[in-house]
Write a protein that holds these residues in place. Structure first.
Motif, PDB file in Angstrom:
ATOM      1  N   HIS A 168       5.731  -1.557   5.789  1.00 47.13           N
ATOM      2  CA  HIS A 168       5.638  -2.790   4.995  1.00 47.13           C
ATOM      3  C   HIS A 168       4.726  -2.616   3.784  1.00 47.13           C
ATOM      4  CE1 HIS A 168       7.691  -5.232   8.086  1.00 47.13           C
ATOM      5  NE2 HIS A 168       7.114  -4.394   8.919  1.00 47.13           N
ATOM      6  N   PRO A 169       5.130  -1.747   2.856  1.00 49.41           N
ATOM      7  CA  PRO A 169       4.266  -1.489   1.689  1.00 49.41           C
ATOM      8  C   PRO A 169       3.982  -2.757   0.875  1.00 49.41           C
ATOM      9  CG  PRO A 169       6.452  -0.524   1.388  1.00 49.41           C
ATOM     10  CD  PRO A 169       6.368  -0.946   2.807  1.00 49.41           C
ATOM     11  N   GLU A 170       4.854  -3.765   1.011  1.00 44.54           N
ATOM     12  CA  GLU A 170       4.638  -5.006   0.240  1.00 44.54           C
ATOM     13  C   GLU A 170       3.377  -5.754   0.732  1.00 44.54           C
ATOM     14  OE1 GLU A 170       6.866  -4.514   2.503  1.00 44.54           O
ATOM     15  OE2 GLU A 170       6.963  -6.253   3.832  1.00 44.54           O
ATOM     16  N   GLU A 171       2.884  -5.398   1.924  1.00 42.63           N
ATOM     17  CA  GLU A 171       1.679  -6.073   2.438  1.00 42.63           C
ATOM     18  C   GLU A 171       0.433  -5.181   2.337  1.00 42.63           C
ATOM     19  OE1 GLU A 171       1.947  -8.424   5.994  1.00 42.63           O
ATOM     20  OE2 GLU A 171       4.132  -8.472   5.844  1.00 42.63           O
ATOM     21  N   THR A 172       0.478  -4.238   1.395  1.00 44.19           N
ATOM     22  CA  THR A 172      -0.611  -3.262   1.274  1.00 44.19           C
ATOM     23  C   THR A 172      -1.990  -3.915   1.203  1.00 44.19           C
ATOM     24  OG1 THR A 172       0.819  -1.652   0.198  1.00 44.19           O
ATOM     25  CG2 THR A 172      -1.535  -1.403  -0.166  1.00 44.19           C
ATOM     26  N   ASN A 173      -2.127  -4.909   0.348  1.00 45.45           N
ATOM     27  CA  ASN A 173      -3.446  -5.510   0.132  1.00 45.45           C
ATOM     28  C   ASN A 173      -4.061  -6.005   1.438  1.00 45.45           C
ATOM     29  OD1 ASN A 173      -5.710  -6.730  -1.216  1.00 45.45           O
ATOM     30  ND2 ASN A 173      -4.653  -8.689  -1.023  1.00 45.45           N
ATOM     31  N   GLN A 174      -3.307  -6.833   2.155  1.00 50.92           N
ATOM     32  CA  GLN A 174      -3.807  -7.370   3.418  1.00 50.92           C
ATOM     33  C   GLN A 174      -4.132  -6.257   4.418  1.00 50.92           C
ATOM     34  OE1 GLN A 174      -2.110  -9.426   7.411  1.00 50.92           O
ATOM     35  NE2 GLN A 174      -1.007  -9.943   5.561  1.00 50.92           N
ATOM     36  N   LEU A 175      -3.216  -5.282   4.511  1.00 51.81           N
ATOM     37  CA  LEU A 175      -3.366  -4.248   5.535  1.00 51.81           C
ATOM     38  C   LEU A 175      -4.554  -3.326   5.242  1.00 51.81           C
ATOM     39  CD1 LEU A 175       0.418  -3.638   6.023  1.00 51.81           C
ATOM     40  CD2 LEU A 175      -1.146  -4.523   7.769  1.00 51.81           C
ATOM     41  N   VAL A 176      -4.755  -3.008   3.961  1.00 49.71           N
ATOM     42  CA  VAL A 176      -5.912  -2.179   3.602  1.00 49.71           C
ATOM     43  C   VAL A 176      -7.204  -2.925   3.955  1.00 49.71           C
ATOM     44  CG1 VAL A 176      -7.197  -1.239   1.634  1.00 49.71           C
ATOM     45  CG2 VAL A 176      -4.753  -0.774   1.858  1.00 49.71           C
ATOM     46  N   GLN A 177      -7.243  -4.213   3.676  1.00 42.03           N
ATOM     47  CA  GLN A 177      -8.440  -4.987   4.015  1.00 42.03           C
ATOM     48  C   GLN A 177      -8.653  -5.036   5.534  1.00 42.03           C
ATOM     49  OE1 GLN A 177     -10.762  -5.840   1.917  1.00 42.03           O
ATOM     50  NE2 GLN A 177      -9.537  -5.116   0.185  1.00 42.03           N
ATOM     51  N   LEU A 178      -7.556  -5.168   6.288  1.00 43.78           N
ATOM     52  CA  LEU A 178      -7.702  -5.177   7.757  1.00 43.78           C
ATOM     53  C   LEU A 178      -8.158  -3.805   8.267  1.00 43.78           C
ATOM     54  CD1 LEU A 178      -4.666  -7.374   8.923  1.00 43.78           C
ATOM     55  CD2 LEU A 178      -7.083  -8.043   8.791  1.00 43.78           C
ATOM     56  N   LEU A 179      -7.716  -2.745   7.588  1.00 42.56           N
ATOM     57  CA  LEU A 179      -8.215  -1.398   7.938  1.00 42.56           C
ATOM     58  C   LEU A 179      -9.720  -1.309   7.691  1.00 42.56           C
ATOM     59  CD1 LEU A 179      -5.282   0.801   6.607  1.00 42.56           C
ATOM     60  CD2 LEU A 179      -6.274   1.002   8.903  1.00 42.56           C
TER      61      LEU A 179
END
Lengths: 219, 219
Positions: free
Chosen positions: A175-186
């Motif tokens: 889901h590359p379209e959710e990069t921002n959220q996922l990077v922050q959750l990482l």
């Protein structure tokens, strides 16, 4: 009042401040996580503002401890106790910084529509708070068993963290379209893992105080 | 030897240890970055192993400083100097930890074929090392101008960090197959930004020592 009584009263005073600092930090972690879960930027900002009070408590504790060393020239166990206080206040301050970091990540995530399920992160937050309570109790009661329990709980947090890392990066590939959220959750995942590390350092300082030897609960 | 001379000799001794800790930390940062750039896991492992020596220097410095306070019961400026030493050694240790974190990220990236161009990260590393040199020189020479320069350089690092974050997350959205490498580079970007923060804290401690008032170069 004897010199001894006076010294012990001073130590009690500094221990009260350590407890206060710990309690404010637990509130900060709870709030930061609530902000993340409900995507509430207002609460996140409150966590960031509240950090000044925790920083000030650390400064108070440090100055008080150094003043006590300069005034009383304590030796052996008394000196160890003051060194422990200095180390523990530093670690609590770092834990509070991670609450701030989680709050900042929450702000960066903003109003993303579908927030990923964050069950594992929540579990890590709960374990961290349990660890912090135990570590502080262990210090106040000089209870080595509680300090050892903290080390065991850290292993659990580490396992959750590894799983979460895999889960989030796998999801990110799909889901590359959710990069921002996922990077922050990482990042949040990392902050919680580091939180647990620093709480383990508190338990190690406590073990050093009680037993007079250095422990490494991280390995 | 007079008490005063003795005290100053002790301070010089502790300043030598601070310098040694700083130099070892610069080596760690250089090596960690070389490991990242050349994807050399062997060098990365050396950085991780070398961290024990830096941790031990911090312990030495802390024990020496506390011993000096207990022995000499210093007041005003002398006490401020010892508190600065305690704070600065803690910050250098944290910078060294970030070198270790970069080394660990390098190991996690492993032998990914096409390593993304990391010009910005390298620039941030170079700026951080320049900041660390200036911050330590500022402390040793009690030079407030150098301390202020450190704060200015931090702004540059922050700008590079924001740009790198955008660049890496944009690239990540387009290349989900490189998630692992990119997430690790995002972490390295954060480590370098935090490195600069902690070096700025050294400059702030130095400014506090020289001027006797608290500075915030971060804002």
């Amino acid at each position: 009042m004897s010199i001894r009584e006076n010294f012990e009263n001073n130590l009690e005073e500094v221990n009260r401040k350590i407890t206060e600092m710990g309690e404010q930090t637990i509130v900060a972690l709870e709030r930061a996580f609530k902000a993340l879960k409900t995507q509430d930027v207002e609460i996140a900002l409150k966590v960031i503002e509240g950090d000044t009070a925790i920083d000030n408590l650390e400064k108070d504790i440090n100055e008080f401890a150094i003043w006590l060393v300069a005034k009383e020239a304590p030796i052996s166990r008394d000196l160890r106790e003051i060194i422990s206080v200095l180390k523990i206040s530093t670690e609590i301050e770092r834990v509070a910084d991670f609450a701030v970091n989680i709050a900042k990540a929450t702000i960066k995530i903003g109003n993303t529509k579908s927030l990923l399920e964050i069950t594992h992160l929540e579990k890590m937050k709960e374990l961290s708070i349990e660890m912090l309570r135990k570590a502080l109790q262990s210090f106040l009661d000089e209870n080595i068993l509680l300090a050892i329990e903290v080390g065991d709980l850290e292993d659990e947090v580490d396992e959750y963290s590894s799983e979460t890392y895999k889960k989030l990066t796998t999801y990110l590939s799909d889901h590359p379209e959710e990069t921002n959220q996922l990077v922050q959750l990482l990042f949040v995942n990392r902050f919680l893992e580091r939180t647990a590390d620093h709480i383990t350092n508190i338990a190690e300082s406590t073990a050093y105080l009680i037993k007079g030897q250095i422990y490494d609960f991280n390995s």
